[in-house]
Design a protein around this motif. Structure first.
Motif, PDB file in Angstrom:
ATOM      1  N   GLY B 168       0.829  -1.205   0.000  1.00 16.61           N
ATOM      2  CA  GLY B 168       0.000   0.000   0.000  1.00 16.61           C
ATOM      3  C   GLY B 168       0.864   1.257   0.000  1.00 16.61           C
ATOM      4  N   ILE B 169       1.896   1.261   0.817  1.00 18.62           N
ATOM      5  CA  ILE B 169       2.806   2.416   0.884  1.00 18.62           C
ATOM      6  C   ILE B 169       3.546   2.572  -0.443  1.00 18.62           C
ATOM      7  CG2 ILE B 169       4.876   3.328   2.018  1.00 18.62           C
ATOM      8  CD1 ILE B 169       3.857   1.929   4.598  1.00 18.62           C
ATOM      9  N   LEU B 171       2.703   1.407  -3.514  1.00 19.72           N
ATOM     10  CA  LEU B 171       1.811   1.792  -4.615  1.00 19.72           C
ATOM     11  C   LEU B 171       1.446   3.273  -4.518  1.00 19.72           C
ATOM     12  CD1 LEU B 171      -0.593  -1.300  -4.815  1.00 19.72           C
ATOM     13  CD2 LEU B 171       1.155  -0.638  -6.462  1.00 19.72           C
ATOM     14  N   THR B 172       1.246   3.757  -3.289  1.00 19.65           N
ATOM     15  CA  THR B 172       0.907   5.167  -3.112  1.00 19.65           C
ATOM     16  C   THR B 172       2.077   6.053  -3.543  1.00 19.65           C
ATOM     17  OG1 THR B 172      -0.506   4.554  -1.268  1.00 19.65           O
ATOM     18  CG2 THR B 172       0.054   6.876  -1.472  1.00 19.65           C
ATOM     19  N   ARG B 173       3.288   5.663  -3.138  1.00 20.40           N
ATOM     20  CA  ARG B 173       4.477   6.445  -3.484  1.00 20.40           C
ATOM     21  C   ARG B 173       4.739   6.441  -4.984  1.00 20.40           C
ATOM     22  NH1 ARG B 173       9.109   7.801   0.375  1.00 20.40           N
ATOM     23  NH2 ARG B 173       8.478   9.711  -0.635  1.00 20.40           N
ATOM     24  N   VAL B 176       0.451   4.941  -8.178  1.00 16.69           N
ATOM     25  CA  VAL B 176      -0.485   4.019  -8.818  1.00 16.69           C
ATOM     26  C   VAL B 176      -1.878   4.184  -8.232  1.00 16.69           C
ATOM     27  CG1 VAL B 176      -1.012   1.577  -9.218  1.00 16.69           C
ATOM     28  CG2 VAL B 176       1.356   2.374  -9.265  1.00 16.69           C
ATOM     29  N   ARG B 177      -1.919   4.599  -6.977  1.00 16.92           N
ATOM     30  CA  ARG B 177      -3.184   4.702  -6.253  1.00 16.92           C
ATOM     31  C   ARG B 177      -4.143   5.684  -6.928  1.00 16.92           C
ATOM     32  NH1 ARG B 177      -3.623   6.107   0.166  1.00 16.92           N
ATOM     33  NH2 ARG B 177      -5.896   5.986   0.304  1.00 16.92           N
TER      34      ARG B 177
END
Lengths: 192, 179
Positions: B168-169, B171-173, B176-177
């Protein structure tokens, strides 16, 4: 005593890693069943039903039930205390920094990943219940007839329940206990 | 602040919470906000939101929050003890009774029927959670990956939880989120 310590440890882990409420403990309970043999998958399915039909949070009810099945009343208390201990510690720590926690971008990003994880794990646990409730792999292994894999009566009941709980607007809001009791009656009448 | 009152109030919440989750909100609202005045509705929603996204049972997390606010660390522990107390008593009684009747054919048939119902209930829970938890393609991939891997591999869920928090971290960085 060693059994109680193990019980505490297993439920401590569950409480620490089950994110997303009561149902999120389910995959952990299947894991405990597989790794310890304290209870079977079929027993676990029954415990879910009882936990849904009795007062109290589902996660706590299931922990108590599993603990009771494993080691009686001391087990019930130990499992429940194990489950809530991480919660209490984590919340007491977070409460001091509540707003910072809610706005922290790493916490938010981690939960972006944790929410789908929780759904995937619960779905996989659900499949374990499907396997014992709707299919009969033992009978298939005995007879070798492919049709024996399907538990036809159970599949029909599942289809009816699915239609009632999802398709009929007025029935959607009914409490699960109504469906659980109705299914128990159907199970007795049609000799499941 | 009387710790006994705290315990009794949360025991009441425990008895009246049927199924947990959102069902608990109106009961907390009545007992904690209206009757005892221990927290405002806004605070309650905050606690509930954080309780949902921290590990553990949501009802317990919320109880600890409110208990701590009312009477410090001891209050957090007492409120938690209160909310789980009815469960422990009720389940022990039922489990004790059921274990004596488990061999009766009618009881076995009843539970075979109930198991079918449990399948449907879990399916419905998954559908409901899915809507909130899978907002984009990245989350979809994670959900499917976790589902498939946990069906075929006997891995501990802990592994998936840690992996997905990191994913999650990441993908956010990577931006992609939300796509």
């Amino acid at each position: 005593m060693i059994l109680l310590l193990r019980l505490f440890w297993e439920f401590f882990k569950t409480g620490l890693f089950a994110v997303g409420g009561g149902m999120a403990t389910l995959p952990f309970l299947y894991n405990i069943s597989d790794s310890t043999g304290w209870f079977t998958h079929a027993q676990l399915a029954d415990m879910i039903a009882v936990s849904e039909s009795t007062p109290g949070p589902i996660g706590v009810n299931m922990a108590t039930y599993v603990g009771f099945t494993t080691a009686g009343i001391p087990g019930a208390i130990t499992a429940t205390v194990g489950l809530v201990t991480p919660s209490v510690i984590i919340i007491l720590l977070i409460a001091r920094v509540l707003s910072a926690f809610r706005q922290n971008k790493y916490v938010d990003a981690a939960f972006y990943g944790l929410r789908p994880c929780s759904v995937g794990l619960i779905a996989a646990a659900g499949l374990m219940v499907v396997k014992i409730a709707l299919f009969d792999f033992d009978l298939f292994h005995q007879t070798g007839r492919l049709l024996d894999v399907f538990n036809v009566r159970a599949l029909i009941l599942a289809a009816v329940l699915l239609f009632l709980t999802r398709g009929v607007k007025k029935l959607k809001k009914l409490h699960p206990v109504v469906y659980i009791l109705a299914s128990a009656v159907v199970g007795i009448v049609f000799a499941f | 602040m009387n710790l006994w009152t705290l315990f009794v109030s949360f025991a009441k919440v425990g008895v009246l919470t049927f199924g947990g989750g959102y069902a608990m909100i109106p009961i907390l609202e009545r007992e904690i906000v209206d009757q005892q005045g221990w927290a405002s509705s806004e605070e309650l929603m905050d606690y509930y939101a954080v309780g949902q996204c921290t590990p553990g049972v949501i009802a317990v997390n919320t109880a600890t929050f409110i208990g701590r606010k009312v009477a410090g660390t001891v209050g957090g522990v007492v409120a938690t003890a209160g909310v789980v107390f009815p469960s422990v008593v009720i389940i022990c009684v039922i489990a004790g009774i059921l274990s004596n009747f488990a061999d009766i054919p009618a009881v076995q048939s009843a539970f075979a029927g109930i198991r079918v119902c449990v399948c449907v209930l879990i399916f419905n829970a998954v559908v409901k959670l899915w809507k909130a938890a899978v907002p984009d393609k990245g989350a979809l991939v994670l959900a499917l990956l976790v589902f498939i891997l946990s069906v075929f591999l006997k891995l501990s869920p802990v592994v998936f939880v840690i992996f997905c928090a990191l994913a999650g971290i990441l993908l956010t960085r990577l931006g992609v989120r939300g796509k």
